[in-house]
Design an enzyme around this catalytic site. Structure first.
Site, PDB file in Angstrom:
ATOM      1  N   SER A  14      -1.973   1.386   4.150  1.00 14.22           N
ATOM      2  CA  SER A  14      -1.067   0.292   4.528  1.00 14.22           C
ATOM      3  C   SER A  14      -1.475  -0.468   5.780  1.00 14.22           C
ATOM      4  CB  SER A  14       0.362   0.820   4.678  1.00 14.22           C
ATOM      5  OG  SER A  14       0.934   1.025   3.399  1.00 14.22           O
ATOM      6  N   LYS A  17      -2.030  -4.077   5.139  1.00 11.53           N
ATOM      7  CA  LYS A  17      -0.942  -5.055   5.118  1.00 11.53           C
ATOM      8  C   LYS A  17      -1.137  -6.144   6.176  1.00 11.53           C
ATOM      9  CE  LYS A  17       2.881  -2.373   3.132  1.00 11.53           C
ATOM     10  NZ  LYS A  17       2.243  -1.092   2.816  1.00 11.53           N
ATOM     11  N   SER A  62       6.949  -0.758   5.560  1.00 10.22           N
ATOM     12  CA  SER A  62       5.705  -0.510   4.835  1.00 10.22           C
ATOM     13  C   SER A  62       5.930  -0.396   3.326  1.00 10.22           C
ATOM     14  CB  SER A  62       5.007   0.751   5.362  1.00 10.22           C
ATOM     15  OG  SER A  62       3.615   0.675   5.156  1.00 10.22           O
TER      16      SER A  62
END
Length: 209
Positions: A14, A17, A62
């Site tokens: 993540s 991102k 997240s």
């Protein structure tokens, strides 16, 4: 703390991102941090994911599904171009447009994470100034007296050898101080150590109280 490991590439999970949001904003797939997507109704293990979310909210909790949908809307061609322009890790988006950073072919080292973050903080990545400013804004994790902590977690939960990331920087009057932590996660409970270890080192360096 570990020069060898710092240069070893891992799945970004993540932490990707950050770049995913940049590409979405730069291409217009997301108009801004308030870009809202409807929840698909699939109940996931994290209750905070099970609702409509905007870009800022999805970054904070997240939410994988949100950024997977952004990636699908960006598409393979524009995604590959964005990853290459950013010089992000090995720049390999093989393995599926909505999973290459989770269990696909993308890899990045802690040193490469820091190099990428330095450019984001300085606003010198090859994306619009507006997109970079928006991403810096949604990255704020903590504000305190004399400092701002901007960061993103990551957890390679879909592969056998799981690691946890915490990457970002601390802004102080004397400038920005960058970090990229990755640790082995033998159990889900170990994920908390990402914050414990990172904050202990930042305190040791006198960057946060």
């Amino acid at each position: 703390h570990d020069p060898g490991r710092s240069a070893r590439p891992y799945l970004p999970a993540s932490t990707f991102k950050i770049l995913n949001a940049l590409i979405a904003l730069d291409t217009g797939v997301a108009k801004g941090p308030d870009e809202r997507l409807a929840w698909d109704g699939v109940k996931r293990d994290f209750p905070a994911w099970n609702q409509d979310l905007d870009l800022r909210q999805a970054f904070a909790v997240s939410a994988v599904w949100y950024y997977q949908e952004l990636a699908r809307r960006i598409g393979p061609e524009r995604m590959a171009q964005g990853v290459a322009r950013a010089g992000y890790g090995n720049q390999d988006i093989g393995g599926g447009i909505d999973r290459f950073w989770l269990d696909g072919d993308l890899r990045i080292s802690a040193l490469e994470q820091v190099a990428f973050l330095r450019r984001l903080e300085a606003g010198t990545l090859p994306f619009s100034a507006r997109a970079q400013e928006a991403v810096r804004d949604i990255m704020v994790l903590e504000r305190g007296e004399g400092y701002v902590l901007r960061a993103k977690t990551g957890w390679t939960a879909r592969v056998e050898h799981q690691i946890g990331w915490l990457v970002g920087w601390v802004e102080r009057a004397d400038g920005a101080h960058f970090f990229a932590l990755n640790i082995d996660l033998p159990t889900p409970e170990a994920a908390k150590a990402r914050f414990t270890v990172a904050k202990a080192i930042l305190r040791e360096q006198g960057l946060i109280p």
